[in-house]
Write an enzyme that holds these catalytic residues in place. Structure first.
Site, mmCIF file in Angstrom:
data_model
loop_
_atom_site.group_PDB
_atom_site.id
_atom_site.type_symbol
_atom_site.label_atom_id
_atom_site.label_comp_id
_atom_site.label_asym_id
_atom_site.label_seq_id
_atom_site.Cartn_x
_atom_site.Cartn_y
_atom_site.Cartn_z
ATOM 1 N N LYS A 1 -1.255 7.984 -12.143
ATOM 2 C CA LYS A 1 -2.504 8.315 -11.445
ATOM 3 C C LYS A 1 -2.089 8.750 -10.034
ATOM 4 O O LYS A 1 -1.849 7.930 -9.170
ATOM 5 C CB LYS A 1 -3.423 7.086 -11.390
ATOM 6 N N GLU B 1 4.577 -1.234 -3.479
ATOM 7 C CA GLU B 1 5.265 -0.575 -2.351
ATOM 8 C C GLU B 1 4.175 -0.199 -1.366
ATOM 9 O O GLU B 1 3.439 0.769 -1.591
ATOM 10 C CB GLU B 1 5.991 0.687 -2.832
ATOM 11 N N CYS C 1 5.811 5.702 5.155
ATOM 12 C CA CYS C 1 5.663 4.235 5.134
ATOM 13 C C CYS C 1 6.753 3.552 5.938
ATOM 14 O O CYS C 1 6.516 2.525 6.564
ATOM 15 C CB CYS C 1 5.700 3.740 3.693
ATOM 16 N N GLU D 1 -0.703 -0.124 11.016
ATOM 17 C CA GLU D 1 -0.115 1.141 10.569
ATOM 18 C C GLU D 1 -1.079 2.281 10.906
ATOM 19 O O GLU D 1 -2.201 2.327 10.391
ATOM 20 C CB GLU D 1 0.138 1.088 9.055
HETATM 21 P P1 NAD Z 1 -4.053 4.553 -0.751
HETATM 22 O O1 NAD Z 1 -3.802 3.099 -0.875
HETATM 23 O O2 NAD Z 1 -5.315 5.010 -0.160
HETATM 24 O O3 NAD Z 1 -3.947 5.272 -2.164
HETATM 25 C C1 NAD Z 1 -2.799 5.168 -2.971
HETATM 26 C C2 NAD Z 1 -3.162 5.442 -4.413
HETATM 27 O O4 NAD Z 1 -3.993 4.379 -4.875
HETATM 28 C C3 NAD Z 1 -3.961 6.718 -4.635
HETATM 29 O O5 NAD Z 1 -3.567 7.322 -5.844
HETATM 30 C C4 NAD Z 1 -5.382 6.204 -4.732
HETATM 31 O O6 NAD Z 1 -6.242 7.050 -5.453
HETATM 32 C C5 NAD Z 1 -5.165 4.896 -5.473
HETATM 33 N N1 NAD Z 1 -6.225 3.900 -5.332
HETATM 34 C C6 NAD Z 1 -7.153 3.782 -4.344
HETATM 35 N N2 NAD Z 1 -7.976 2.735 -4.592
HETATM 36 C C7 NAD Z 1 -7.564 2.173 -5.751
HETATM 37 C C8 NAD Z 1 -7.993 1.062 -6.516
HETATM 38 N N3 NAD Z 1 -9.039 0.319 -6.149
HETATM 39 N N4 NAD Z 1 -7.327 0.755 -7.646
HETATM 40 C C9 NAD Z 1 -6.248 1.477 -8.030
HETATM 41 N N5 NAD Z 1 -5.803 2.563 -7.348
HETATM 42 C C10 NAD Z 1 -6.449 2.901 -6.218
HETATM 43 O O7 NAD Z 1 -2.788 5.116 0.061
HETATM 44 P P2 NAD Z 1 -2.573 6.617 0.559
HETATM 45 O O8 NAD Z 1 -3.482 6.839 1.711
HETATM 46 O O9 NAD Z 1 -2.577 7.545 -0.591
HETATM 47 O O10 NAD Z 1 -1.053 6.537 1.068
HETATM 48 C C11 NAD Z 1 -0.686 6.074 2.308
HETATM 49 C C12 NAD Z 1 -0.208 4.635 2.227
HETATM 50 O O11 NAD Z 1 0.857 4.518 1.280
HETATM 51 C C13 NAD Z 1 0.366 4.138 3.533
HETATM 52 O O12 NAD Z 1 -0.095 2.847 3.787
HETATM 53 C C14 NAD Z 1 1.871 4.138 3.273
HETATM 54 O O13 NAD Z 1 2.595 3.244 4.096
HETATM 55 C C15 NAD Z 1 1.939 3.784 1.844
HETATM 56 N N6 NAD Z 1 3.218 4.211 1.254
HETATM 57 C C16 NAD Z 1 4.144 3.267 0.947
HETATM 58 C C17 NAD Z 1 5.378 3.647 0.434
HETATM 59 C C18 NAD Z 1 6.422 2.619 0.090
HETATM 60 O O14 NAD Z 1 7.365 2.965 -0.612
HETATM 61 N N7 NAD Z 1 6.292 1.382 0.539
HETATM 62 C C19 NAD Z 1 5.652 5.006 0.216
HETATM 63 C C20 NAD Z 1 4.671 5.946 0.536
HETATM 64 C C21 NAD Z 1 3.442 5.537 1.051
#
Ligand code: NAD
Length: 493
Positions: free
Chosen positions: A175, A250, A284, A385
């Site tokens: 997804k 992650e 991240c 963040e």
């Molecule tokens: P997000 O949490 O908004 O979304 C991530 C994914 O989760 C998307 O596909 C989104 O549609 C899905 N999602 C949202 N609500 C959900 C739910 N209730 N149930 C299941 N899935 C759901 O994050 P983002 O804005 O896409 O990405 C940025 C964030 O990701 C930052 O906090 C960043 O630090 C983190 N990140 C972490 C890593 C790592 O390896 N630790 C790598 C890249 C990004």
């Protein structure tokens, strides 16, 4: 403009709701893609496809060597399609085309590495637990994996998860983010073209609260590998409770970038700049908190400010661009709110601090590289963040103070430090509470090196052998031959 449906069981699949998601370029405002808005029914179809492919094979029963061969063919196809994949990534994320290409190349390298692991998945054997008994600790594929992906490195994060899950013999339902689903769909197609059977890699696009939540809650999914924000990670954990599903998370970060006075200052400057402004700060593991020896801070900041002037910000399609846009207008508002709020908290805006305007900038979400100076650990911008091009600066007087400042966070993903003193480097590396420590480098990675966080940056590891083992279950087999265990009561009549 590209128009996509879901990709399920090796074929395009129209969304059952008929609803679509428009994706406009965050840099130019042009419509670049239309995705299917998936719902629980679409997720159900995809999980069934993955379940059948896992339970009935052939993927889960293929030899490791054969899985390895097909994964390598997939990696080669990624490289053969490098230009197109990078273009899609750049269009949807707003990231410079130069770096989008590096992401795809890096992803293909990871797939090659995972292919090697596929041929080398093994357990442990204990030849004599007792006379006549052998212990076999087996590693079996975890089953159907739900892989949830963010928007900042869509293709690369796909490669953090999918090739390792596949190497272990799992099947997946991906997804991707609703903003950047193009490359996941393209990669699933390339996996099929490489010979990976239908149903092994499925992609359902859509919003997190609908498609994402349905995937996490689905009883047919054995484990969820999630990358995204800490706030969403908590929801994923919560949703996984009902089916007591395994999750790996992650999540976000708030990395420290510690510069000691004995560092190679030129290297530390370049690293600080890249560490916080790469991908417009939407990383991240970005080094967003500069923690610097008071003795060198003023001179260092003056040079940093000068270097910021050389960052070419603009059209992601331009080969010369260093920094593109933020992901969307709400992200721009969020970054601006942190910067404005900091001013109210007594912080000095040393560089940037505003939206860029004029020409192309007016069509997209561009924010100036920003340095906030004299930041105390109580300031929100230092603790939370921001996910934008904002560096906070805090000075220290001793190594102990530097470590205490770096560890004063609820996150624990990655920290960087710059020093030429080996004793100090080893001592500080051991004291930092994070899954990754970079010494005299930053935002570095290699497929062999596990990546992941502690505390509110999540748990579980990607990359390395640990990244393969994440997608396995352990089974202990007690293999007895000859005499029975002495504790048995006797022969049953
Ligand atoms: P997000 O949490 O908004 O979304 C991530 C994914 O989760 C998307 O596909 C989104 O549609 C899905 N999602 C949202 N609500 C959900 C739910 N209730 N149930 C299941 N899935 C759901 O994050 P983002 O804005 O896409 O990405 C940025 C964030 O990701 C930052 O906090 C960043 O630090 C983190 N990140 C972490 C890593 C790592 O390896 N630790 C790598 C890249 C990004």
């Amino acid at each position: 403009m590209r128009r996509y449906d879901h990709f399920i069981g090796g074929a395009s699949c129209v969304p059952s709701s008929g609803k679509l998601i428009d994706r406009f370029s965050p840099a130019t405002g042009a419509l670049v893609a239309v995705f299917a808005a998936g719902n629980a029914r679409d997720v159900d179809t995809a999980v069934l496809a993955a379940r059948t492919a896992f339970d009935e094979g052939p993927w889960s029963r293929l030899s490791g060597i054969d899985r390895s061969r097909l994964l390598r063919a997939f990696a080669e196809l990624m490289l053969a399609n490098l230009g197109r994949l990078a273009q899609i990534e750049s269009d949807e994320v707003g990231k410079p085309i130069r770096y989008a290409r590096k992401d795809i190349e890096g992803g293909a390298k990871v797939v090659h590495y995972a292919a090697g692991l596929a041929a080398d998945l093994h357990g442990i054997a204990y030849p004599s637990l007792r006379p006549g008994q052998t212990g076999l600790v087996m590693r079996e594929p975890a089953g159907v994996v739900g892989a949830i992906i963010p928007w900042n490195f869509p293709a690369f994060v796909f490669c953090h998860k999918v090739p390792f899950a596949l190497a272990a013999g799992c099947t997946v339902v991906v997804k991707p983010s609703e903003f950047t689903s193009g490359t996941a769909l393209e990669l699933a197609r390339l996996a099929l073209e490489a010979g990976i059977p239908p149903g092994v890699v499925n992609v359902v696009t859509g919003y997190g609260a609908e498609a994402g939540d349905a995937l996490v809650s689905h009883p047919g999914v054995d484990m969820v590998s999630f990358t995204g924000s800490t706030a969403t990670g908590r929801k994923v954990m919560q949703a996984a409770i009902a089916t007591t599903k395994r999750v790996s998370l992650e999540l976000g970060g708030k990395g420290a970038n510690i510069v000691f006075a004995d560092a190679d200052i030129d290297d530390a400057l370049d690293g600080t700049l890249f560490g916080v402004f790469h991908n417009s700060g939407q990383v991240c593991s970005a080094g967003t908190r500069l923690i610097i020896d008071e003795a060198i801070a003023d001179g260092f900041l003056a040079r940093l400010k000068q270097a910021i002037g050389g960052i070419r910000i603009g059209d992601p399609a331009d080969e010369a661009t260093d920094m593109g846009s933020l992901i969307h207008a709400p992200a721009l508002d969020r970054v601006r709110a942190y910067v404005d709020g900091s001013a109210a908290e007594g912080v000095v805006t040393y560089a940037g601090g505003h939206r860029l305007s004029g020409g192309l900038y007016d069509k997209g979400s561009f924010f100036a590289p920003t340095i906030l100076d004299r930041v105390t650990p109580f300031v929100r911008a230092h603790r939370e963040e921001i996910f934008g091009p904002v560096l906070t600066v805090t000075r220290f007087r001793s190594t102990e103070e530097a470590v205490a400042l770096a560890n004063d966070t609820s996150y624990g993903l990655a920290n960087a430090l710059w020093s030429r003193d080996l004793d100090k480097v080893m001592g500080v590396s051991a004291a930092l509470r994070s899954g990754v420590v970079w010494v005299n480098t930053t935002l570095d990675g290699s497929p062999q090196m596990p990546f992941g966080g502690r505390q509110q940056s999540g748990f579980g590891r990607e990359f390395g052998r640990a990244g393969l083992e994440e997608f396995t279950e352990i089974k202990s087999i007690f293999l007895s031959t000859g005499r029975r265990a002495p504790e048995f009561y006797g022969r049953t009549p």
